[in-house]
Design a protein around this motif. Structure first.
Motif, PDB file in Angstrom:
ATOM      1  N   ASP A 117       0.836  -1.205   0.000  1.00 23.52           N
ATOM      2  CA  ASP A 117       0.000   0.000   0.000  1.00 23.52           C
ATOM      3  C   ASP A 117       0.868   1.252   0.000  1.00 23.52           C
ATOM      4  O   ASP A 117       1.765   1.400   0.825  1.00 23.52           O
ATOM      5  CB  ASP A 117      -0.913   0.026   1.228  1.00 23.52           C
ATOM      6  CG  ASP A 117      -1.930  -1.104   1.227  1.00 23.52           C
ATOM      7  OD1 ASP A 117      -2.263  -1.580   0.135  1.00 23.52           O
ATOM      8  OD2 ASP A 117      -2.374  -1.514   2.321  1.00 23.52           O
ATOM      9  N   VAL A 118       0.582   2.148  -0.943  1.00 23.80           N
ATOM     10  CA  VAL A 118       1.297   3.423  -0.990  1.00 23.80           C
ATOM     11  C   VAL A 118       0.486   4.523  -0.325  1.00 23.80           C
ATOM     12  O   VAL A 118       0.987   5.633  -0.120  1.00 23.80           O
ATOM     13  CB  VAL A 118       1.631   3.825  -2.445  1.00 23.80           C
ATOM     14  CG1 VAL A 118       2.553   2.792  -3.081  1.00 23.80           C
ATOM     15  CG2 VAL A 118       0.369   4.012  -3.272  1.00 23.80           C
ATOM     16  N   LEU A 119      -0.765   4.225   0.011  1.00 21.04           N
ATOM     17  CA  LEU A 119      -1.627   5.156   0.724  1.00 21.04           C
ATOM     18  C   LEU A 119      -2.048   4.543   2.055  1.00 21.04           C
ATOM     19  O   LEU A 119      -2.216   3.324   2.161  1.00 21.04           O
ATOM     20  CB  LEU A 119      -2.887   5.479  -0.091  1.00 21.04           C
ATOM     21  CG  LEU A 119      -2.700   6.174  -1.444  1.00 21.04           C
ATOM     22  CD1 LEU A 119      -4.054   6.387  -2.111  1.00 21.04           C
ATOM     23  CD2 LEU A 119      -1.983   7.500  -1.274  1.00 21.04           C
ATOM     24  N   ALA A 120      -2.225   5.401   3.052  1.00 20.70           N
ATOM     25  CA  ALA A 120      -2.674   4.932   4.363  1.00 20.70           C
ATOM     26  C   ALA A 120      -4.184   5.069   4.522  1.00 20.70           C
ATOM     27  O   ALA A 120      -4.825   4.270   5.191  1.00 20.70           O
ATOM     28  CB  ALA A 120      -1.959   5.707   5.470  1.00 20.70           C
ATOM     29  N   GLU A 121      -4.766   6.085   3.876  1.00 25.12           N
ATOM     30  CA  GLU A 121      -6.198   6.353   4.039  1.00 25.12           C
ATOM     31  C   GLU A 121      -6.813   6.795   2.713  1.00 25.12           C
ATOM     32  O   GLU A 121      -6.691   7.956   2.320  1.00 25.12           O
ATOM     33  CB  GLU A 121      -6.405   7.445   5.103  1.00 25.12           C
ATOM     34  CG  GLU A 121      -7.861   7.672   5.461  1.00 25.12           C
ATOM     35  CD  GLU A 121      -8.528   6.446   6.041  1.00 25.12           C
ATOM     36  OE1 GLU A 121      -9.686   6.200   5.662  1.00 25.12           O
ATOM     37  OE2 GLU A 121      -7.909   5.735   6.844  1.00 25.12           O
ATOM     38  N   PRO A 122      -7.482   5.886   1.979  1.00 27.62           N
ATOM     39  CA  PRO A 122      -7.645   4.460   2.303  1.00 27.62           C
ATOM     40  C   PRO A 122      -6.394   3.675   1.940  1.00 27.62           C
ATOM     41  O   PRO A 122      -5.583   4.119   1.115  1.00 27.62           O
ATOM     42  CB  PRO A 122      -8.818   4.053   1.408  1.00 27.62           C
ATOM     43  CG  PRO A 122      -8.681   4.940   0.204  1.00 27.62           C
ATOM     44  CD  PRO A 122      -8.173   6.259   0.727  1.00 27.62           C
TER      45      PRO A 122
END
Length: 320
Positions: A117-122
């Protein structure tokens, strides 16, 4: 005509990511299964026709697949990186590790093992649909060996089909083993391989494949109207096979030379890669439309426009 079909299938994936379904079922899954069939068919053609007389046949095949898949993918990956770090959207990661996994593609197929995942949210990978590219790359690694050794291909087909049936029954995870991972999906690619080889040799395969189609159709009917045990994407994968098998026969039998067929084939991959980023762009810039139809048209056009520079450049690289 194959290019138009590929563009239609990529559109199906895009529609599914907009939440559009067909009678409550995922259009994107059906489209991906047909993509797998086409990939098996195309790979068989490349290996047995184009590279058959090449002195380094397997190496040339691998180089072709790398040049076809990676440049445009890395172009879109760069666009995603520029957007999320320029805007801070989704709390982008500060670690290079997820980006390395995304760049390699294959680890994305094992999202249940590796966190890419390169994003945390989402929590998202850079290109959500790319897990299927990771699956395809693994198939491409194995296919030369399976194409050269028919007994091994038969064993692989039977084993994969068995795993798919076990997954479809719910004994093991239906989504992961019946749709996502190589062991339960390899047989789909091998169906495409077998059909291409038999159709190219003008062998009488109609009875065999129509019996297969009838069995699949009956399975779809039972799953949809009789069996109450609903399993994730089981019906969609069956429908993809039921549609895909006669479609491969049709595409091989008809000889329509439609304009812009090559362009549609190239842009289908671009649409497949860019549409998720464009969905985020529409939301981030609060671009409102009055209907889902308008949103689909806008997203389709925007995705093609974003993909076009990459397609033009990568095609030049591919032809070198």
């Amino acid at each position: 005509m194959v290019g138009y079909v590929r563009l239609l299938l990529a559109t199906g994936v895009m529609l599914s990511h907009l939440g559009i379904t067909l009678a409550g079922y995922n259009i994107g899954v059906m489209s991906v299964v047909i993509f797998f069939l086409l990939a098996g068919s195309t790979t068989s053609f490349l290996f047995n026709k184009i590279y058959v007389d090449h002195p380094q046949r397997i190496r040339a095949f691998y180089q072709d697949r790398i040049k076809r898949l990676f440049p445009l993918y890395l172009y879109v990956l760069a666009l995603v990186a520029i957007f999320i770090y320029a805007t801070g959207h989704g709390q982008p990661t500060s670690s290079p590790w997820p980006w390395l996994l995304n760049a390699l593609i294959v680890p994305l197929n094992y999202y249940m093992v590796f966190s890419a995942d390169v994003l945390a949210e989402p929590a998202l990978i850079a290109i959500p649909a790319a897990w299927s590219l990771g699956l395809e790359l693994q198939v491409y690694i194995l296919l030369p060996l399976l194409l050269l050794y028919k007994p091994l291909r038969k064993i692989a087909f039977a084993s994969s089909l068995l795993i798919y049936l076990v997954a479809a029954s719910g004994i093991i995870d239906t989504d992961i083993w019946g749709y996502r991972l190589l062991p339960g999906t390899l047989f789909i690619f091998l169906i495409g391989v077998a059909m291409r080889q038999q159709l190219s040799a003008e062998k009488p395969i109609w009875t065999l494949w129509w019996l297969f189609w009838l069995a699949g159709f009956m399975a779809v009917y039972i799953d949809a109207f009789v069996w109450d045990d609903i399993r994730s994407f089981r019906l969609e994968t069956l429908v993809g096979l039921v549609i895909g098998v006669p479609l491969l026969i049709l595409l091989r039998r008809i000889s329509w030379q439609l304009p812009a067929n090559r362009w549609c084939a190239d842009m289908s991959y671009g649409l497949f890669l860019t549409h998720s980023l464009d969905i985020v762009l529409l939301e981030y810039f609060s671009i409102n439309v009055y209907s889902m139809t308008e949103k689909v048209i806008l997203l389709f056009g925007l995705s093609l426009a974003l993909a076009l520079p990459g397609v033009l450049v990568t095609n030049k690289l591919y032809k070198r």
